[in-house]
Scaffold this active site. Structure first.
Site, PDB file in Angstrom:
ATOM      1  N   GLU A 122       0.854  -1.193   0.000  1.00 20.03           N
ATOM      2  CA  GLU A 122       0.000   0.000   0.000  1.00 20.03           C
ATOM      3  C   GLU A 122       0.893   1.248   0.000  1.00 20.03           C
ATOM      4  O   GLU A 122       1.847   1.302   0.765  1.00 20.03           O
ATOM      5  CB  GLU A 122      -0.906   0.026   1.228  1.00 20.03           C
ATOM      6  CG  GLU A 122      -1.913   1.156   1.142  1.00 20.03           C
ATOM      7  CD  GLU A 122      -2.918   1.186   2.301  1.00 20.03           C
ATOM      8  OE1 GLU A 122      -2.839   0.334   3.200  1.00 20.03           O
ATOM      9  OE2 GLU A 122      -3.757   2.080   2.285  1.00 20.03           O
ATOM     10  N   GLU A 299      -5.251  -2.555  12.883  1.00 20.29           N
ATOM     11  CA  GLU A 299      -4.989  -3.430  11.727  1.00 20.29           C
ATOM     12  C   GLU A 299      -5.988  -4.586  11.700  1.00 20.29           C
ATOM     13  O   GLU A 299      -6.454  -4.991  10.643  1.00 20.29           O
ATOM     14  CB  GLU A 299      -3.553  -3.965  11.741  1.00 20.29           C
ATOM     15  CG  GLU A 299      -2.469  -2.897  11.812  1.00 20.29           C
ATOM     16  CD  GLU A 299      -2.613  -1.753  10.826  1.00 20.29           C
ATOM     17  OE1 GLU A 299      -3.123  -1.976   9.722  1.00 20.29           O
ATOM     18  OE2 GLU A 299      -2.223  -0.607  11.182  1.00 20.29           O
TER      19      GLU A 299
HETATM   20  N1  B3K Z   1      -2.930   1.060   5.642  1.00 16.29           N
HETATM   21  C1  B3K Z   1      -1.621   1.199   6.229  1.00 16.29           C
HETATM   22  C2  B3K Z   1      -0.913   2.449   5.838  1.00 16.29           C
HETATM   23  C3  B3K Z   1      -0.229   2.373   4.508  1.00 16.29           C
HETATM   24  C4  B3K Z   1       0.611   3.604   4.287  1.00 16.29           C
HETATM   25  C5  B3K Z   1       1.189   3.629   2.912  1.00 16.29           C
HETATM   26  N2  B3K Z   1       2.100   4.740   2.754  1.00 16.29           N
HETATM   27  C6  B3K Z   1      -1.683   1.113   7.720  1.00 16.29           C
HETATM   28  C7  B3K Z   1      -2.946   1.517   8.334  1.00 16.29           C
HETATM   29  O1  B3K Z   1      -3.454   2.589   8.194  1.00 16.29           O
HETATM   30  O2  B3K Z   1      -3.511   0.698   8.999  1.00 16.29           O
HETATM   31 ZN    ZN Z   2      -5.382   1.997   8.771  1.00 21.75          ZN
END
Ligand code: B3K
Ligand code: ZN
Length: 851
Positions: A122, A299
């Site tokens: 991501e 998460e």
């Molecule tokens: N979704 C990831 C963050 C990704 C960042 C990319 N630069 C973690 C989170 O927000 O849970």
């Molecule tokens: Zn997140």
């Protein structure tokens, strides 16, 4: 050469192609990892449009279409994409690429963290692994085979369930994984390494057993128990609160030391910055414990809000992030003190998000224009995004909010959708009109409320008029919780006002005298408010409001008022009512944790945000003066509370944590008084836990205590082999508040344990200096700014994402005095001429230097 063309939300269009299955094979090697990517692709409708796959930093080895090898003439490749004309409606495409993980210091795609391989995809990192339709609305089923040396990499992990494993020639082995849930490429993950594994299991509400595994560096198993407990609490909470059950048979978390951010919610295989997994009493602070639990929860919650329902495009990032932050905040509030959790959320918002909203990178929670997507993982998208969800929760009430969430999953499970889809589901399920509320997704900047009160003694009527300004011409729908406190009975009545027009007035009858207004109970909206209240009114709110958030907030307003007055008139002595208010806090029967929050002064950045063209040194002097004034007047009482809250035995429950917080805030007041500095060495010597050791060291760094150097040397010697603790050591070094700081920074950069390649380490020194040492960062000589710029120039090449995050305090210069603004602009202009400037920095510099 990077492509500096921005993308616009308005230009979104679906892909002409869909990918149903992806079969990946990785032959891992430090310099030459081979990736075979076999995709089953189809055209959504007949068309001649070519297939354009994203790909960056890749070495292309071969392309085969329907099992026939293509020649160079059959496709075009450049440093961003691979283009092929395919006549078939359905076809099998096989692409072989080669990667160089060890040289990958940007930590996007496949890279090495210490001895282990891991990935970060991501937002757009998968394109550094293979050519692909690397966008969240293309969802496919992934099967992944990982091949590596068995002795060095006994664990080979990927998403989903393990379906095959076996030994190969030359000491190699393989493991194959299959993820049954179609997913976008950003949720792909691979890890290979040798770890210690903490295993456990969770029985879900439908009585399925889920295997839980946490992988940590060898020797760290004892530090994974808190993360495991947090995971199980999160799983149970999501079932109880939202009826959401985990969907695979296994949930894995891997902790790595080299990671650009906190963690990543890859399906079934979260990869975490070790900072948010590892914790034990000796090496982690109370804040670390809190954060580990919150990030593990965040998460985990993404499995539904993010993975099962994902974003149609990256402009919709807040769809998953705002909602998931809201969920993790609610979880933390349920696990701990709700009001203290809320206060901490609001502090972050006011001290950092408001500054972002007032700076050159201000954007709506759903941005409309993006050059580098990684620049938009912001406090606005995350924290303001969570406030927007919280407002929906306030407007709908808990029950209808839950109905809305149920409908959202009923409609969109397995799909990639938009923020509008979410709002429509909430509105449809609750029958609440959210039309005007949608404006929150379009406006940038912090809305301002202007509040006017009036009282008519003849009719016993109290009136409140609120005007909003939000940078747009259309009014937002803003929930405003208030309390009206009767000055005679001190009884309080709560109301929820819904501001939907530019200006509205509400009347309340039955008051013999004008009541005291407590505004924004629980902080119902992410706004700034203008309301002038007397010290006496603020004290009434502190003592009599039912809403504890407002009690705290009134105290903060009182303290800010005097800090600003001292700034304007440095000779001012603190009035007795202010001293009494702080004395009352110490004497009150509130919890220790709440008192600690009340005694914490508003931060430098929060105060700076409310002063135009602020001279940072004058502000810091004023903060110090107020602190010293309170310490001088209330020394005996601070000492008494300090001593009363010393615990002989370490405990990790809410009460003990609150007591430590109160004791350590008392310590920070006391040690502004020279004779009390001996407390620091004493506390450091006797500390049974990291919270107390660090509190002593931090106060010593700020107060130039004599014992500082000896304590720091002792600390370094004790902890030099524990990376996360050495990060803390570097941060404290960066906070030392005297002229030696610049020479020391130069020395610390050369410390054998310092490296810009590790984001945690880079942040621990450079980030800590810019954020925790405002007096020397903003030094009128400009040396602080120059130091940061030099490091950013190096980081621009090593790790653009980290460089881009770290430049934040320099681009938000418009709040500073003219002299500093000029100095910073000159440095930024110089930086913008740097060769090989990353897209990340380019976007921010252009914004900062425009106009
Ligand atoms: N979704 C990831 C963050 C990704 C960042 C990319 N630069 C973690 C989170 O927000 O849970
Ligand atoms: Zn997140």
């Amino acid at each position: 050469m990077s492509d500096f063309t921005p993308r616009y939300l308005a230009d979104y269009s679906e892909s002409n192609f869909s990918i149903s299955t992806v079969e990946l094979t990785f032959e891992l090697n430090e310099h030459k990892t081979r990736v075979i990517n076999r995709m089953q692709i189809s055209k959504k409708q007949p068309s001649d449009a070519p297939l354009i796959l994203d790909g960056e930093h890749l070495k292309l080895l071969s392309v085969s279409l329907n099992k026939a090898l293509l020649s160079d003439d059959d496709y075009q490749v450049n440093d961003m994409s691979l283009t092929i004309n395919v006549a078939d409606a359905e076809f099998l495409l096989e692409i072989v690429t080669e990667l160089n993980p060890i040289e990958n210091t940007a930590l996007e795609g496949l890279f090495k963290s210490g001895d282990a391989y891991c990935t970060q995809c991501e937002a757009e990192g998968f394109r550094r692994i293979s050519y692909y339709l690397d966008r969240p609305d293309v969802m496919a089923t992934f099967t992944t085979k990982v091949i590596a040396d068995k002795a060095k990499f006994p664990y080979l992990l990927s998403n989903g369930n393990k379906v095959a494993a076996g030994d190969l020639a030359n000491g190699q082995h393989f493991v194959q994984w299959h993820d049954p849930f179609p997913k976008p490429s950003y949720l792909f993950a691979l890890v290979a390494g040798d770890f210690d594994v903490l295993t456990d299991s969770f029985r879900t509400c439908s009585a399925r057993n889920v295997a839980l595994e946490i992988f940590v560096d060898k020797g760290n198993l004892d530090k994974a128990h808190h993360a495991m407990a947090s995971l199980k609490h999160s799983m149970a909470w999501d079932e109880e609160t939202f009826g959401l059950e985990y969907d695979l048979d296994i949930y894995m978390i891997v902790a790595v030391d080299f990671f650009n951010m906190g963690a990543m919610e890859n399906k079934g295989l979260n990869v975490f910055n070790s900072k948010f997994v590892l914790a034990d009493e000796k090496s982690a602070t109370d804040t670390d414990y809190f954060n580990v639990e919150a990030v593990i929860a965040h998460e985990y919650f993404h499995n539904w809000t993010g993975n099962r329902v994902t974003c149609r495009d990256w402009f919709q990032l807040s769809l998953k992030e705002g909602l998931t932050v809201f969920r993790d905040q609610q979880f933390s509030a349920d696990m701990h003190s709700a009001v203290v959790t809320r206060i901490q959320n609001v502090r972050v918002l006011r001290s950092m998000q408001f500054a972002e909203d007032a700076g050159p990178m201000a954007h709506p929670i759903r941005p409309e224009k993006v050059l580098e997507m990684n620049n938009f993982y912001t406090l606005t998208v995350y924290e303001k995004g969570a406030e927007v969800i919280r407002m929906i929760h306030t407007l709908l009430g808990a029950e209808k909010f839950r109905k809305g969430i149920d409908l959202y999953f009923e409609r969109f499970d397995g799909m990639a959708v938009t923020c509008d889809d979410f709002i429509n589901a909430m509105a449809d399920a609750s029958a609440v009109d959210l039309t005007k509320f949608k404006g929150w997704y379009e406006q940038a900047g912090t809305p301002q409320l202007n509040v006017e009160e009036s009282f008519d003694a003849d009719s016993n009527t109290y009136q409140i008029s609120i005007t909003q300004s939000n940078g747009e011409n259309t009014a937002l729908h803003i929930p405003i919780g208030i309390e009206l406190i009767s000055v005679e009975s001190k009884k309080s009545a709560a109301h929820l006002l819904q501001l939907t027009e530019q200006k509205q007035t509400w009347s309340f009858q039955g008051f013999a005298r004008k009541p005291v207004l407590a505004l924004l109970t629980g902080f119902t909206a992410p706004v700034k408010s203008q309301l002038s209240q007397s010290d006496q009114d603020l004290e009434t709110i502190m003592n009599h409001a039912d809403d504890e958030f407002c009690q705290w907030d009134a105290g903060q307003t009182l303290l800010s008022t005097y800090i600003k007055r001292v700034m304007a008139a440095p000779e001012l002595t603190l009035p007795s009512n202010l001293i009494d208010a702080v004395r009352n806090i110490l004497h009150s029967d509130a919890s220790a944790a709440f008192k600690a929050e009340q005694l914490t002064l508003p931060s430098f950045s929060e105060l700076a945000d409310s002063i135009e063209e602020v001279d940072p040194i004058a502000l810091l002097d004023a903060i110090d003066k107020v602190k010293l004034g309170l310490a001088t007047e209330l020394e005996a009482l601070f000492l008494q509370h300090y001593q009363q809250n010393i615990q002989q035995e370490f405990a990790n429950d809410g009460k003990a944590i609150g007591q430590r917080a109160l004791k350590n805030i008392c310590l920070s007041y006391l040690t502004t008084l020279a004779p009390q500095q001996s407390l620091l060495a004493e506390q450091y010597q006797n500390a049974t836990n990291m919270t107390d050791s660090l509190a002593a060291l931090n106060s010593a760094a700020k107060g130039n205590a004599e014992s500082f150097t000896i304590m720091m040397a002792d600390f370094e010697q004790k902890w030099n082999s524990t990376a996360l603790v050495m990060d803390k050591w570097f941060s404290i070094q960066a906070s030392v508040c005297d002229e030696t700081i610049y020479a020391n920074l130069a020395k610390l950069i050369k410390h054998p344990l310092f490296t810009l390649n590790n984001p945690n380490r880079a942040r621990s020194l450079i980030g800590a200096f810019t954020m925790n040492n405002p007096r020397y960062f903003h030094c009128s000589s400009g040396r602080g700014y120059q130091f940061l710029i030099e490091q950013i120039k190096l980081l621009n090449i090593i790790n653009p994402q980290v460089a881009s995050r770290m430049i934040t305090p320099l681009i938000q210069f418009s709040s500073l005095d003219q002299k500093r603004q000029k100095m910073i602009k000159t440095l930024l202009v110089d930086l913008s001429k740097q060769e090989n400037l990353s897209k990340d920095l380019k976007e921010k510099l252009d914004a900062a230097l425009a106009g």
